[in-house]
Structures are given as structure tokens and as C-alpha cells.
Design an enzyme around this catalytic site. Structure first.
Site, PDB file in Angstrom:
ATOM      1  N   HIS A 101      -3.278  -5.685   1.202  1.00 60.25           N
ATOM      2  CA  HIS A 101      -2.966  -6.222   2.352  1.00 60.25           C
ATOM      3  C   HIS A 101      -3.472  -8.113   2.424  1.00 60.25           C
ATOM      4  O   HIS A 101      -3.758  -8.091   3.461  1.00 60.25           O
ATOM      5  CB  HIS A 101      -3.724  -5.161   3.878  1.00 60.25           C
ATOM      6  CG  HIS A 101      -3.831  -3.707   3.445  1.00 60.25           C
ATOM      7  ND1 HIS A 101      -2.084  -3.482   4.331  1.00 60.25           N
ATOM      8  CD2 HIS A 101      -3.934  -2.857   2.844  1.00 60.25           C
ATOM      9  CE1 HIS A 101      -2.272  -2.106   3.978  1.00 60.25           C
ATOM     10  NE2 HIS A 101      -3.572  -1.583   3.203  1.00 60.25           N
ATOM     11  N   GLU A 106      -1.344  -8.538   4.807  1.00 58.24           N
ATOM     12  CA  GLU A 106      -0.767  -9.334   6.089  1.00 58.24           C
ATOM     13  C   GLU A 106      -2.097  -9.442   6.388  1.00 58.24           C
ATOM     14  O   GLU A 106      -2.488  -9.207   8.200  1.00 58.24           O
ATOM     15  CB  GLU A 106      -0.427  -8.228   7.461  1.00 58.24           C
ATOM     16  CG  GLU A 106      -0.321  -6.342   7.239  1.00 58.24           C
ATOM     17  CD  GLU A 106      -0.883  -6.349   5.879  1.00 58.24           C
ATOM     18  OE1 GLU A 106      -0.565  -4.753   5.684  1.00 58.24           O
ATOM     19  OE2 GLU A 106      -0.204  -7.034   4.544  1.00 58.24           O
ATOM     20  N   CYS A 108       0.567  -1.011  -0.302  1.00 52.92           N
ATOM     21  CA  CYS A 108       0.304   0.080   0.090  1.00 52.92           C
ATOM     22  C   CYS A 108       0.502   1.064  -0.094  1.00 52.92           C
ATOM     23  O   CYS A 108       1.503   1.540  -1.239  1.00 52.92           O
ATOM     24  CB  CYS A 108      -0.971   0.136   1.197  1.00 52.92           C
ATOM     25  SG  CYS A 108      -2.377   1.008   0.964  1.00 52.92           S
TER      26      CYS A 108
END
Length: 224
Positions: free
Chosen positions: A196, A198, A86
């Protein structure tokens, strides 16, 4: 796998990244403040998401001039794995480590939703745990995620297999050219992506689709 996460004023996904990396690798990442000048000896450096310096000037433009970037660029040139997610992707383009630029979303609105990604190239150190063509879920949260490159650059990255992930099944949230969601440098050790991974690594988050990216890095390190 030893990892370090660079933190800038305005980073807001650094703790998410710490959690994901510790969960998957079993080792707590090192936190590196942006004013440091030397990175620790690690296998992976991550530039996390957020709004470094409030996205003033251009997203990632000020952060790309931070003191720690000089050593990160040197590590990248030496072959160390670098992952920008990002705002991290924006910083990597602003620093010249990846081609192209991230512009305002086509709708000029902040987008926070789940999208689908297609793994276009599964031969990289970041994607070897995916199947080629595999479509997987991943969250996005950004205002300036519209990837753009001029015609010659776009042709080069497509021809070189540098597009690793594309938005799939009509879920492009920002207008990115060629549905590009993540690209790699020519050397293959620097990846930038807007979604994302994660944030989708354990059942409590609603799924584990993002784990494969981190597992790819572990696998690549073990076989190096």
C-alpha cells in the site's frame, strides 16, 4: 492529474487513496460506485484495497464482474493508466487485465506489517521517480497476496520487464513466487501491487517512501 477511485462493497482503503491523491496532486479524486457503467474522463483509475464482497468465492472474483469493470477494461485497452492495490491487484488479475493469480498467503494468516520493496523496473509510468534497484519501505495488509503464475507466464513477465517491484531483503510476507510484489501489463499502463504506497506518503504516517509512485504518474503525464 485527474483521478477516479472505484469503490466496491467491502473496500476499506478508498479513503486512504483519496487522501494520498489529494495530498500529492492537489485535486480531490472522483469516487465511482461499482454499479456505475461509465467512468469519468480521468488520467488515472484506481482500484483500491479492501475485501470486496467479503472475499467470497475468491478474492476479487465477484468484483471483477461488476458493471463498471466493462468500461474500465475498455479504458485500459485505450491506454488509460490503471492502478490496482492489494484487493485491486486481485481484481485486475480476475478481470484478465494482468497475468497470474493471488493465492492465500503461504502461512495461511492475515499479514499486516511493513516490508521492503526493490524497484526492479524504473522505466514505467508508475516507477520513473524511483532509482533502479532502489529499496523502499511500504506497508502490507492482506490474506491472499501470494502471487503465482505458471512457468511460461512467469518467464514471459520476467523477460518482458513486467515485474516492477519485488519484496526485498527477505521481507516477502506471503510466499509470492520470485518475491513478486507488483507487475505491469505488456502495454505498460496497468499496474497491480499488493503493498500500500498510499499509506506512506507523509511524515504523519511515518515516512514518505510511497510518494514516488504517485509522483511517477504525474511526471509521466506531464511529459506525455
Amino acid at each position: 492529474m485527474k483521478t477516479a477511485v472505484i469503490v466496491f462493497p467491502g473496500s476499506n482503503r478508498d479513503r486512504d487513496m483519496f487522501h494520498a491523491l489529494e495530498l500529492i496532486t492537489g485535486t480531490r479524486p472522483l469516487s465511482v460506485w461499482h454499479t456505475e457503467t461509465t467512468l469519468p474522463d480521468v488520467d488515472l483509475v484506481i482500484v483500491p484495497g479492501g475485501f470486496s464482497y467479503g472475499d467470497y468465492l475468491r478474492s476479487g472474483a465477484i468484483a471483477a464482474r461488476s458493471p463498471i469493470l466493462k468500461d474500465m477494461i475498455a479504458r485500459a485497452n485505450a491506454g488509460v493508466s490503471i492502478l490496482g492495490v492489494c484487493n485491486g491487484f486481485q481484481i485486475l488479475t480476475e478481470a484478465g487485465l494482468l497475468p497470474g493469480a493471488l493465492m492465500r498467503n503461504a502461512g495461511l494468516n492475515f499479514v499486516c506489517k511493513e516490508v521492503l520493496l526493490e524497484t526492479v523496473n524504473n522505466t514505467t509510468r508508475f516507477s520513473n521517480a524511483f532509482a533502479k534497484g532502489q529499496v523502499w519501505r511500504c506497508p502490507v495488509a492482506h490474506h491472499d497476496g501470494n502471487y503465482f503464475a505458471d512457468a511460461d507466464t512467469l518467464k514471459a513477465i520476467e523477460d518482458n520487464g513486467q515485474v516492477v517491484f519485488r519484496y526485498a531483503n527477505g521481507t516477502n510476507p506471503n510466499g509470492s513466487i520470485h518475491d513478486i510484489a507488483g507487475i505491469i501489463n505488456e502495454k505498460g499502463n496497468v499496474l497491480g501491487m499488493m503493498p500500500h504506497p498510499e499509506n506512506l506518503v507523509e511524515p504523519l504516517q511515518g515516512g514518505t517512501d510511497g510518494r514516488a509512485l504517485f509522483e511517477s504518474l504525474i511526471s509521466a503525464l506531464e511529459t506525455a
